[in-house]
Motif scaffolding. Structure first.
Motif, PDB file in Angstrom:
ATOM      1  N   LEU A  54     -91.256  18.138  25.618  1.00 48.29           N
ATOM      2  CA  LEU A  54     -92.219  18.117  26.728  1.00 48.29           C
ATOM      3  C   LEU A  54     -91.789  19.158  27.752  1.00 48.29           C
ATOM      4  N   THR A  55     -92.030  20.393  27.436  1.00 49.67           N
ATOM      5  CA  THR A  55     -91.466  21.486  28.232  1.00 49.67           C
ATOM      6  C   THR A  55     -92.017  21.535  29.656  1.00 49.67           C
ATOM      7  N   GLY A  56     -93.214  21.028  29.859  1.00 48.00           N
ATOM      8  CA  GLY A  56     -93.784  21.074  31.201  1.00 48.00           C
ATOM      9  C   GLY A  56     -93.553  19.809  32.006  1.00 48.00           C
ATOM     10  N   PHE A  57     -92.713  18.921  31.512  1.00 47.60           N
ATOM     11  CA  PHE A  57     -92.516  17.632  32.176  1.00 47.60           C
ATOM     12  C   PHE A  57     -91.813  17.798  33.512  1.00 47.60           C
ATOM     13  N   GLN A  58     -92.328  17.082  34.520  1.00 48.08           N
ATOM     14  CA  GLN A  58     -91.661  16.968  35.806  1.00 48.08           C
ATOM     15  C   GLN A  58     -92.153  15.709  36.505  1.00 48.08           C
ATOM     16  N   PHE A  59     -91.402  15.235  37.483  1.00 50.32           N
ATOM     17  CA  PHE A  59     -91.839  14.104  38.284  1.00 50.32           C
ATOM     18  C   PHE A  59     -92.962  14.592  39.202  1.00 50.32           C
ATOM     19  N   THR A  60     -94.084  13.872  39.210  1.00 52.06           N
ATOM     20  CA  THR A  60     -95.240  14.328  39.983  1.00 52.06           C
ATOM     21  C   THR A  60     -95.745  13.229  40.912  1.00 52.06           C
ATOM     22  N   GLU A  61     -96.513  13.660  41.902  1.00 52.04           N
ATOM     23  CA  GLU A  61     -97.211  12.765  42.812  1.00 52.04           C
ATOM     24  C   GLU A  61     -98.433  13.510  43.336  1.00 52.04           C
ATOM     25  N   ARG A  62     -99.225  12.847  44.159  1.00 47.97           N
ATOM     26  CA  ARG A  62    -100.395  13.497  44.738  1.00 47.97           C
ATOM     27  C   ARG A  62    -100.081  13.973  46.146  1.00 47.97           C
TER      28      ARG A  62
END
Length: 375
Positions: A108-116
């Protein structure tokens, strides 16, 4: 007098038969409704047991890989009403980079912790003391953007239930939601099941410290109910039911209703993000948009017979209500009362007519006798 007596007797007999018929219908209805409610309740209990089995899988494993998670939860998704199953690890700020790297190593090369952000856009999550990211998610296809989503505990779609599950050690459910891909008012709930690391005491402080993460199930209520009824092979016709969340405010209690009219969703009846982004093509409501047209909860069906049963579900009080439709009533009705009344009225009228005819003939005869006597 004959007419009054006959109608009174006919009415009394008809009412007696009608009352007996209603009691028979009600007995059959109560039995069928209780059976149907029991089937549905068992389905919801099975869903909680499924979540608990995933929790125990994590609890009994030193490490669960993404592939192992997929293999374990796929049969559950195939046979129950879950729309999605997720693993949300408890990640401290110092561990964030390690988790993101682990996801990259899984491909999952584009994985990161995200939020709005304030504009409702998905961005990299800001630094916080702890996170609960969507780290494993099944089914993955179509839900890619949900991976890594980690709103804080004030997020309306999970904050209160997450904290309650964390502190109680028990599965906790949210109120109702509509998944983004739904075309009508089909509601789902989120259920959080906490997983702890070698927890030997049950104090709130120890549970908070030992929390490993949450197994999260997205339960589509309609799918669960319809799957349960289909598997049961119930043959009773036209039993209408609905499922209510009695722990919610009144306007948000309806979870499911058979033959509910089509409608839409309004922000004041459904929980949602502050700034929905309808253009995101995501399958999960968890952190994403919902439809924004108005929806009205269908009014209850008021019929002579009703059945209701309340039961606890993941920290909330749910209620099943069942009412018979016209087809059920007609299929179990005893129509003898109607025939008895019709026959009784007809017989009474004929008897009264016959009596009136006799009296008329007698009067004519007496009048004729009187005339001849006078002559």
């Amino acid at each position: 007098m004959i007419l009054l007596i006959g109608l009174a007797l006919t009415g009394g007999l008809g009412w007696t038969l009608h009352t007996a018929s209603r009691e028979t219908i009600n007995h059959r209805f109560q039995s069928a409704a209780a059976e149907r409610a029991g089937i549905i309740i068992d389905q919801f209990k099975d869903s909680l047991r499924d979540l608990d089995s995933i929790r125990r899988f994590f609890d009994g494993s030193t490490f669960v890989s993404r592939a192992e998670f997929r293999r374990f939860v796929t049969p559950i998704l195939d046979h129950h009403g879950f729309q999605a199953l997720e693993w949300l690890p408890h990640v401290l700020l110092a561990e964030r980079a390690d988790y993101e790297t682990a996801a990259h190593n899984d491909g999952l090369t584009g994985f990161q912790f995200t939020e709005r952000n304030a504009q409702g856009e998905l961005v990299s999550a800001a630094d916080r003391p702890e996170y609960f990211p969507v780290f494993y998610l099944e089914p993955y296809a179509g839900n890619e953007a949900a991976l890594g989503f980690t709103p804080d505990s004030s997020h309306p779609a999970r904050g209160a239930a997450l904290i309650a599950a964390w502190e109680s050690g028990q599965p906790m459910a949210t109120g109702r939601y509509i998944l983004v891909q739904e075309q009508g008012p089909r509601f789902s709930v989120l259920v959080f099941a906490p997983v702890y690391r070698e927890l030997t005491v049950t104090s709130a402080a120890a549970q908070r410290e030992r929390l490993q993460g949450f197994v999260l199930g997205v339960l589509r209520i309609g799918d669960a109910v319809e799957s349960a009824l289909q598997d049961s092979g119930s043959s009773e016709p036209d039993l209408r039911l609905r499922v209510l969340d009695r722990s919610a405010v009144e306007r948000e209690q309806l979870l499911y209703q058979q033959d509910a009219p089509t409608g839409s969703v309004t922000p004041d009846t459904l929980r949602r993000d502050e700034r929905p982004v309808p253009d995101l093509s995501l399958d999960l409501l968890d952190g994403f948009s919902v439809k924004s047209e108005p929806i009205n909860d269908p009014a209850p069906v008021y019929l002579p017979f009703r059945y209701a049963q309340e039961f606890p579900f993941a920290g909330r009080l749910w209620r099943i209500e069942v009412a018979p439709g016209p087809t059920f009533i007609s299929s179990h009705a005893d129509w003898s009362a109607h025939w008895v009344v019709a026959a009784g009225v007809l017989l009474t009228l004929l008897t009264a007519l016959y009596g009136a005819t006799l009296v008329s003939q007698r009067h004519r005869a007496e009048a004729l006798v009187a005339v001849r006597t006078a002559e």
